[in-house]
Design a protein around this motif. Structure first.
Motif, PDB file in Angstrom:
ATOM      1  N   SER A 117       1.169   2.400   0.623  1.00 40.02           N
ATOM      2  CA  SER A 117       2.435   2.656  -0.046  1.00 40.02           C
ATOM      3  C   SER A 117       2.913   1.304  -0.564  1.00 40.02           C
ATOM      4  O   SER A 117       2.226   0.298  -0.428  1.00 40.02           O
ATOM      5  CB  SER A 117       3.452   3.307   0.892  1.00 40.02           C
ATOM      6  OG  SER A 117       4.618   3.602   0.172  1.00 40.02           O
ATOM      7  N   SER A 118       4.052   1.233  -1.168  1.00 36.67           N
ATOM      8  CA  SER A 118       4.544  -0.087  -1.580  1.00 36.67           C
ATOM      9  C   SER A 118       5.982   0.102  -1.994  1.00 36.67           C
ATOM     10  O   SER A 118       6.453  -0.470  -2.948  1.00 36.67           O
ATOM     11  CB  SER A 118       3.734  -0.647  -2.748  1.00 36.67           C
ATOM     12  OG  SER A 118       3.755   0.241  -3.822  1.00 36.67           O
ATOM     13  N   ASP A 127       5.853   6.028  -1.150  1.00 40.52           N
ATOM     14  CA  ASP A 127       4.983   6.538  -2.215  1.00 40.52           C
ATOM     15  C   ASP A 127       3.615   6.880  -1.628  1.00 40.52           C
ATOM     16  O   ASP A 127       3.146   6.195  -0.720  1.00 40.52           O
ATOM     17  CB  ASP A 127       4.784   5.455  -3.291  1.00 40.52           C
ATOM     18  CG  ASP A 127       6.050   5.205  -4.108  1.00 40.52           C
ATOM     19  OD1 ASP A 127       6.822   6.154  -4.293  1.00 40.52           O
ATOM     20  OD2 ASP A 127       6.252   4.061  -4.555  1.00 40.52           O
ATOM     21  N   ARG A 129       0.379   6.335  -2.098  1.00 39.08           N
ATOM     22  CA  ARG A 129      -0.684   5.549  -2.727  1.00 39.08           C
ATOM     23  C   ARG A 129      -1.044   4.348  -1.853  1.00 39.08           C
ATOM     24  O   ARG A 129      -0.245   3.893  -1.034  1.00 39.08           O
ATOM     25  CB  ARG A 129      -0.284   5.053  -4.121  1.00 39.08           C
ATOM     26  CG  ARG A 129       0.820   4.015  -4.124  1.00 39.08           C
ATOM     27  CD  ARG A 129       0.999   3.348  -5.487  1.00 39.08           C
ATOM     28  NE  ARG A 129       2.069   2.360  -5.433  1.00 39.08           N
ATOM     29  CZ  ARG A 129       2.265   1.408  -6.320  1.00 39.08           C
ATOM     30  NH1 ARG A 129       1.463   1.309  -7.370  1.00 39.08           N
ATOM     31  NH2 ARG A 129       3.255   0.544  -6.199  1.00 39.08           N
ATOM     32  N   GLU A 130      -2.256   3.873  -2.066  1.00 35.76           N
ATOM     33  CA  GLU A 130      -2.684   2.597  -1.504  1.00 35.76           C
ATOM     34  C   GLU A 130      -2.914   1.677  -2.692  1.00 35.76           C
ATOM     35  O   GLU A 130      -3.290   2.144  -3.767  1.00 35.76           O
ATOM     36  CB  GLU A 130      -4.011   2.742  -0.741  1.00 35.76           C
ATOM     37  CG  GLU A 130      -3.921   3.611   0.496  1.00 35.76           C
ATOM     38  CD  GLU A 130      -5.268   3.766   1.217  1.00 35.76           C
ATOM     39  OE1 GLU A 130      -5.275   4.465   2.238  1.00 35.76           O
ATOM     40  OE2 GLU A 130      -6.297   3.207   0.765  1.00 35.76           O
ATOM     41  N   ILE A 131      -2.698   0.381  -2.491  1.00 33.10           N
ATOM     42  CA  ILE A 131      -2.978  -0.540  -3.600  1.00 33.10           C
ATOM     43  C   ILE A 131      -3.727  -1.775  -3.097  1.00 33.10           C
ATOM     44  O   ILE A 131      -3.624  -2.130  -1.924  1.00 33.10           O
ATOM     45  CB  ILE A 131      -1.700  -1.005  -4.351  1.00 33.10           C
ATOM     46  CG1 ILE A 131      -0.834  -1.937  -3.490  1.00 33.10           C
ATOM     47  CG2 ILE A 131      -0.892   0.163  -4.859  1.00 33.10           C
ATOM     48  CD1 ILE A 131       0.305  -2.594  -4.263  1.00 33.10           C
ATOM     49  N   THR A 133      -3.930  -5.671  -4.800  1.00 41.13           N
ATOM     50  CA  THR A 133      -3.360  -6.416  -5.921  1.00 41.13           C
ATOM     51  C   THR A 133      -3.753  -7.882  -5.845  1.00 41.13           C
ATOM     52  O   THR A 133      -3.964  -8.408  -4.757  1.00 41.13           O
ATOM     53  CB  THR A 133      -1.818  -6.258  -5.941  1.00 41.13           C
ATOM     54  OG1 THR A 133      -1.283  -6.983  -7.048  1.00 41.13           O
ATOM     55  CG2 THR A 133      -1.157  -6.780  -4.679  1.00 41.13           C
ATOM     56  N   VAL A 199      -2.826  -4.619 -10.411  1.00 37.13           N
ATOM     57  CA  VAL A 199      -2.597  -3.715  -9.283  1.00 37.13           C
ATOM     58  C   VAL A 199      -3.557  -2.529  -9.419  1.00 37.13           C
ATOM     59  O   VAL A 199      -3.503  -1.793 -10.403  1.00 37.13           O
ATOM     60  CB  VAL A 199      -1.134  -3.202  -9.246  1.00 37.13           C
ATOM     61  CG1 VAL A 199      -0.945  -2.209  -8.104  1.00 37.13           C
ATOM     62  CG2 VAL A 199      -0.156  -4.358  -9.100  1.00 37.13           C
ATOM     63  N   ASN A 201      -4.495   0.947  -8.124  1.00 41.97           N
ATOM     64  CA  ASN A 201      -3.844   2.041  -7.386  1.00 41.97           C
ATOM     65  C   ASN A 201      -4.857   3.097  -6.971  1.00 41.97           C
ATOM     66  O   ASN A 201      -5.662   3.534  -7.792  1.00 41.97           O
ATOM     67  CB  ASN A 201      -2.830   2.767  -8.292  1.00 41.97           C
ATOM     68  CG  ASN A 201      -1.742   1.859  -8.802  1.00 41.97           C
ATOM     69  OD1 ASN A 201      -0.917   1.387  -8.046  1.00 41.97           O
ATOM     70  ND2 ASN A 201      -1.734   1.627 -10.112  1.00 41.97           N
ATOM     71  N   TYR A 203      -4.717   6.912  -5.312  1.00 44.28           N
ATOM     72  CA  TYR A 203      -3.881   8.028  -4.884  1.00 44.28           C
ATOM     73  C   TYR A 203      -4.783   9.067  -4.215  1.00 44.28           C
ATOM     74  O   TYR A 203      -5.423   9.853  -4.921  1.00 44.28           O
ATOM     75  CB  TYR A 203      -3.179   8.659  -6.092  1.00 44.28           C
ATOM     76  CG  TYR A 203      -2.332   7.703  -6.911  1.00 44.28           C
ATOM     77  CD1 TYR A 203      -1.034   7.383  -6.531  1.00 44.28           C
ATOM     78  CD2 TYR A 203      -2.831   7.130  -8.095  1.00 44.28           C
ATOM     79  CE1 TYR A 203      -0.261   6.511  -7.291  1.00 44.28           C
ATOM     80  CE2 TYR A 203      -2.056   6.263  -8.857  1.00 44.28           C
ATOM     81  CZ  TYR A 203      -0.771   5.960  -8.450  1.00 44.28           C
ATOM     82  OH  TYR A 203      -0.006   5.105  -9.200  1.00 44.28           O
ATOM     83  N   LEU A 215       3.869   7.461  -7.190  1.00 38.84           N
ATOM     84  CA  LEU A 215       4.684   6.300  -7.505  1.00 38.84           C
ATOM     85  C   LEU A 215       5.978   6.819  -8.105  1.00 38.84           C
ATOM     86  O   LEU A 215       5.956   7.566  -9.083  1.00 38.84           O
ATOM     87  CB  LEU A 215       3.942   5.411  -8.513  1.00 38.84           C
ATOM     88  CG  LEU A 215       4.631   4.124  -8.977  1.00 38.84           C
ATOM     89  CD1 LEU A 215       5.015   3.238  -7.804  1.00 38.84           C
ATOM     90  CD2 LEU A 215       3.733   3.362  -9.934  1.00 38.84           C
TER      91      LEU A 215
END
Length: 364
Positions: A117-118, A127, A129-131, A133, A199, A201, A203, A215
């Motif tokens: 998440s972020s 959120d 998602r994993e990110i 970056t 970034v 992403n 999902y 997001l």
């Protein structure tokens, strides 16, 4: 306690409470209900100034920025092999075991790495998602210890990808500078020393996608964003303050171009800052790679040109750092007020229930 990664949660039947959005923030349009309203513009011939296609291409870009602040580009000159290598590496990174990804955990204020998440600190809802970056420009800001070392080949491919996308972003900013009647480099120069953050992403498929977002709705703070997305679908845009949404049609090998707040302010509001979000689904995971070109923190944010009789969109020049701080403060304040309103509504309901009861029941 927050999950180590989202991969484990993807297999659950119900969504954890921390990901559930309020009714008014939930998706209204399906991830694969595509619209072709966002223009797809070929850049073939953009460098042919004399008797070439440049004027025609520029006109399309300018119209898209005035209309939506978002468009897609094809024939952009970024090698298809490089794009597929970048995508392959990204997929392989997210397929790594949780402990491998968490070696690059970004919590604790580290610049670059992996995060689950972020959402903003202080926001209640996460959120889906994993990110991963990394910061790539200016070159001195590169901290290779925060760039993944797996899968093999990550560093040379992502370096080349970063360089090509910086070139493409600058080319698009030249077009917008010219459209404003300024010298070609005007928008790039306004960034002082352009900053680039990539970034990636991921999902994962989601047990209850209608309750959450990959997001949340936002505009990008920077100058211009280039997004590479797979063919699953999930990027959504609105231009009427969220009353209606469209899902952007994925186009193989295209970049989605989003104008950010900085670009919006420099153009004195002529070019829209794209209002967008990402939705998820229960069928398959989705991957996208966003490359953000932002001004230096000390860069001045103020319209580069103001037509006679037109009011500037900002009262006075501010630094990009201050603009960003105000944006984050406003977001957190809105989240806080929303939370208070929810709590108040709950208390009102409970009070009404109590008032509806006969006195003997209350005292029983």
């Amino acid at each position: 306690m927050a999950p180590a990664t989202l991969t484990a949660l993807a297999e659950e039947k119900t969504l954890q409470e921390s990901f559930v959005r309020d009714e008014d923030e939930r998706p209204k349009v399906a991830y694969n209900q595509f619209s072709d309203e966002i223009p797809v513009i070929s850049l073939a011939g953009i460098d042919e100034v004399v008797g070439g296609k440049r004027a025609e291409i520029c006109k399309k870009i300018v119209e898209a920025c005035e209309d939506w602040g978002i468009f897609q580009v094809v024939d952009h000159g970024v090698d298809a092999k490089l794009i597929s290598e970048m995508t392959r590496l990204a997929k392989e990174f997210f397929a790594l075991p949780p402990e491998e990804k968490l070696r690059f955990d970004m919590s604790g204020g580290k610049k670059g790495g992996f995060i689950v998440s972020s959402h903003l600190q202080g926001e209640a809802v996460q959120d889906w998602r994993e990110i991963v970056t990394y910061f790539s420009y200016p070159l001195r800001s590169r901290d290779y210890s925060r760039w993944p070392d797996k899968p093999e080949g990550w560093r040379p491919v992502t370096e080349e990808y970063s360089e090509k996308l910086m070139g493409l972003a600058c080319k698009l900013l030249e077009v917008l500078s010219e459209a404003m009647g300024l010298e070609k480099e005007a928008l790039t120069k306004a960034c002082v020393d352009m900053d680039q953050k990539v970034v990636v992403n991921f999902y994962p498929k989601c047990p209850q996608p209608d309750l959450t977002l990959g997001l949340k709705r936002h505009t990008d703070p920077g100058t211009i964003t280039l997004l590479l997305q797979d063919l699953v679908g999930g990027l959504q845009a609105t231009r009427d303050n969220g009353n209606t949404w469209i899902t952007v049609q994925p186009v193989e090998g295209a970049f989605v171009v989003n104008l950010g707040d900085h670009g919006h302010y420099l153009s004195n509001g002529r070019f829209k800052n794209a209002d967008h979000q990402a939705v998820v689904n229960s069928n398959c995971s989705r991957l996208s790679i966003a490359t953000f070109q932002n001004p230096a923190t000390e860069a001045t944010v103020y319209p580069l040109k103001i037509e006679e009789g037109v009011k500037p969109v900002l009262e006075a020049p501010i630094t990009f750092a201050e603009m960003y701080r105000r944006k984050m403060s406003k977001d957190l304040e809105l989240a806080r007020l929303k939370k208070l309103a929810k709590e108040q509504a709950f208390q009102d309901v409970e009070k009404a229930k109590l008032e509806a009861k006969p006195i003997e029941d209350i005292l029983a």
